[in-house]
Scaffold this active site. Sequence first.
Site, PDB file in Angstrom:
ATOM      1  CB  SER A 105      -7.045  -2.077  -1.476  1.00  0.00           C
ATOM      2  OG  SER A 105      -5.959  -1.577  -2.203  1.00  0.00           O
ATOM      3  N   GLY A 140      -6.622   3.034  -0.775  1.00  0.00           N
ATOM      4  CA  GLY A 140      -7.855   3.083  -0.003  1.00  0.00           C
ATOM      5  C   GLY A 140      -9.036   2.460  -0.714  1.00  0.00           C
ATOM      6  CG  ASP A 148      -5.177  -9.276  -2.726  1.00  0.00           C
ATOM      7  OD1 ASP A 148      -5.305  -9.500  -1.510  1.00  0.00           O
ATOM      8  OD2 ASP A 148      -4.927  -8.153  -3.205  1.00  0.00           O
TER       9      ASP A 148
END
Length: 327
Positions: A224, A222, A126
């Site tokens: 992230s 938020g 990710d």
Amino acid sequence: MADWTVWILLMCTALIGQESTAQDCGIAPLNTRIVGGDNATAGSWPWQVSVHFTVSGRSFHICGGTLISDQWVLTAAHCILTNITSHWRLYFGRETQRGPNVNEVNRTVSQIIVHPNYNNSLLNNDIALMKLSTPVNFSDYIRPVCLASNTSEFHNSTPCWSTGWGFIGMNESLPESLPLQEIQIPVIGRKQCACSYLISPLANITDQMICAGQDNRRVCFGDSGGPLQCKQGSKWIQAGITSFGLGCATSGIPEVFARVSEFQNWIMDQVTGANVSFVTFSSSGTDQDDSFTCRSTSTEAPQTTTSSAVATEFAFVVITVIFMQHI
């Protein structure tokens, strides 16, 4: 003549030294915090980026990021709702989402690179990179972070910090007038973290992940894409990129971050020629996680809320705004 030569050499040395200082990674001259606290003072985390998605003239903070050179930002792959660069604007030196932010500058984006092996179901790999249209100038409020090299070791209980403008609770967003938030949380070893996630069929803790967290001190929607950063000597080193968790306050369940050290080669291949610094973080002693034995017998499965769901929520917000503007 010799005196002039010496003087010129001294001046060159001084200028080179100044440039070296400006390029040093992980140095936050205005960060004097040691423990505790929620509101970050201006300049405490000068590499923190506010990633905004723009549509129909409106801009939304949806994720964090980190400045890793004068022209590259690191964030989470799941934050990238679209590769259309015109939808993105990045803010540096920002303190609050409402302002005024006197030390702030912003840039548009010229290129977006998502890791080719990113798995949007399990959130593995990710990680993504965003290239600025024009470089930023470094200051006490805008500086690059050091990245953890592939020889780094983060033992269980290593104290680190997470920062962001995300929600402060499952149903409570951070007021736009409040500054960047910071929390100190310990690293949780992979064995212990994987044991905690046995209750969720949607999570698989891989070598590309690092976990951290503590009851009542957690990241949320938020946050992230923002950094998990740990201090070594005078330098701050980014260990992780905020990726996912089970809600924002699930007791005993750590948050999961993309492990930056696993992506050194990939990052360097993408940012060829950029001055990106990798630093080895070394933990001393024995890692407690090596001897950890999982004894979890829990069959209770709490509602799973991963950051991919967060991205979907923000996408829904954006679509709703567009719809409302056209009715």
